[in-house]
Design an enzyme around this catalytic site. Structure first.
Site, mmCIF file in Angstrom:
data_model
loop_
_atom_site.group_PDB
_atom_site.id
_atom_site.type_symbol
_atom_site.label_atom_id
_atom_site.label_comp_id
_atom_site.label_asym_id
_atom_site.label_seq_id
_atom_site.Cartn_x
_atom_site.Cartn_y
_atom_site.Cartn_z
ATOM 1 N N CYS A 4 0.826 -1.208 0.000
ATOM 2 C CA CYS A 4 0.000 0.000 0.000
ATOM 3 C C CYS A 4 0.865 1.266 0.000
ATOM 4 O O CYS A 4 1.454 1.598 -1.011
ATOM 5 C CB CYS A 4 -1.001 -0.032 1.154
ATOM 6 S SG CYS A 4 -2.298 1.228 0.997
ATOM 7 N N HIS A 6 -3.935 -4.953 0.248
ATOM 8 C CA HIS A 6 -3.563 -5.327 1.613
ATOM 9 C C HIS A 6 -3.633 -6.839 1.790
ATOM 10 O O HIS A 6 -4.606 -7.362 2.336
ATOM 11 C CB HIS A 6 -4.488 -4.644 2.622
ATOM 12 C CG HIS A 6 -4.212 -3.194 2.835
ATOM 13 N ND1 HIS A 6 -3.451 -2.731 3.883
ATOM 14 C CD2 HIS A 6 -4.566 -2.110 2.120
ATOM 15 C CE1 HIS A 6 -3.362 -1.408 3.810
ATOM 16 N NE2 HIS A 6 -4.036 -1.000 2.749
ATOM 17 N N GLU A 42 -2.193 -8.597 3.890
ATOM 18 C CA GLU A 42 -2.039 -8.997 5.294
ATOM 19 C C GLU A 42 -3.344 -9.030 6.071
ATOM 20 O O GLU A 42 -3.411 -9.600 7.168
ATOM 21 C CB GLU A 42 -1.073 -8.034 5.999
ATOM 22 C CG GLU A 42 -1.661 -6.711 6.491
ATOM 23 C CD GLU A 42 -1.979 -5.697 5.402
ATOM 24 O OE1 GLU A 42 -2.537 -4.632 5.721
ATOM 25 O OE2 GLU A 42 -1.651 -5.965 4.222
#
Length: 247
Positions: A108, A214, A216
């Site tokens: 990001c 993202h 994660e």
């Protein structure tokens, strides 16, 4: 058991909806050992590579906007929070990883900074909310992600990692990299349907990848349907960190 390589994970200001432990969880699950690299410790001081803890890879995380001054533009009214000291520290860390052939994963904001430090620029604000910008959740309070497909460039590192010509990703950004602002030595390897660049790589580097989404977040890691754009990224990154030259 193979050695668990240590990965430096940058950490800075707290941002609503972002959790540093998500990155650590993903590195651990992929077989690595996460180590915090607190940008605040060096705030106001230059990065001294010689003082970095022992590590095998670098992960640059998400956060607030990058100061437009870094790419030679005045700050627009939709850019409300920046941290020039963090830009400098993480920028130097990215440059070091690229120069020293250290495996590098940028997510990001990290992806955007990877482009900027190599001479690229950003769109300071995407006026249209769909499909990239976050929005209020169904409860009116939580922040929900957008979702869209990303076309993956054949023959790229991203294609090797995902094994796909296209992946579905979450989306939570209001600034963006577009073709006209791509750094001259970066290769765009993931493109959204509207042309926004979603992944970049450093040709010639053993393993350097930046993604706008993202991977994660639990909404990606906990759904097997998103494994190619999420857990597979962390597994490939940690595997690259096991190479002896990065010990």
């Amino acid at each position: 058991m193979p050695e668990r390589p240590t990965v430096l994970i940058t950490r800075a200001e707290e941002v609503p909806g972002e959790d540093w432990s998500d990155y650590a969880r993903c590195i651990e699950a992929a077989g690595g050992t996460p180590a915090v690299f607190d940008c605040a410790v060096l705030e106001g001081s230059p990065l001294d590579v010689a003082t970095l803890p022992r590590h095998a890879g670098v992960l640059v995380t998400a956060g607030i906007d990058i100061d437009p001054a870094r790419y030679g533009e005045p700050q627009g009214e939709r850019v409300t929070a920046t941290n020039r000291a963090r830009d400098d520290i993480e920028g130097a860390l990215i440059e070091y990883a690229l120069l020293a052939d250290v495996p590098l994963l940028c997510i990001c904001r990290g992806f955007q900074l990877m482009n900027v430090v190599r001479g690229g620029s950003l769109v300071q604000h995407l006026e249209e909310r769909e499909p990239h910008r976050a929005r209020r959740g169904e409860d009116g309070v939580s922040i929900a992600s957008g979702w869209h497909e990303v076309q993956v460039r054949a023959g790229s590192l991203l294609h090797a990692v995902t094994g796909r010509d296209a992946v579905l990703t979450n989306s939570r950004h209001h600034q963006a990299v577009v073709a006209g602002g791509l750094a001259p030595d970066m290769l765009a390897t993931g493109i959204a349907p509207d042309g926004v660049v979603e992944a970049i790589e450093a040709p010639g580097h053993p393993w350097a990848l930046g993604v706008q989404w993202h991977p994660e977040r639990a909404e990606m890691t906990d759904d097997p349907a998103h494994a190619a754009a999420s857990t597979a990224l962390f597994e490939a990154f940690v595997e690259a960190c096991r190479e002896p030259r990065h010990a």
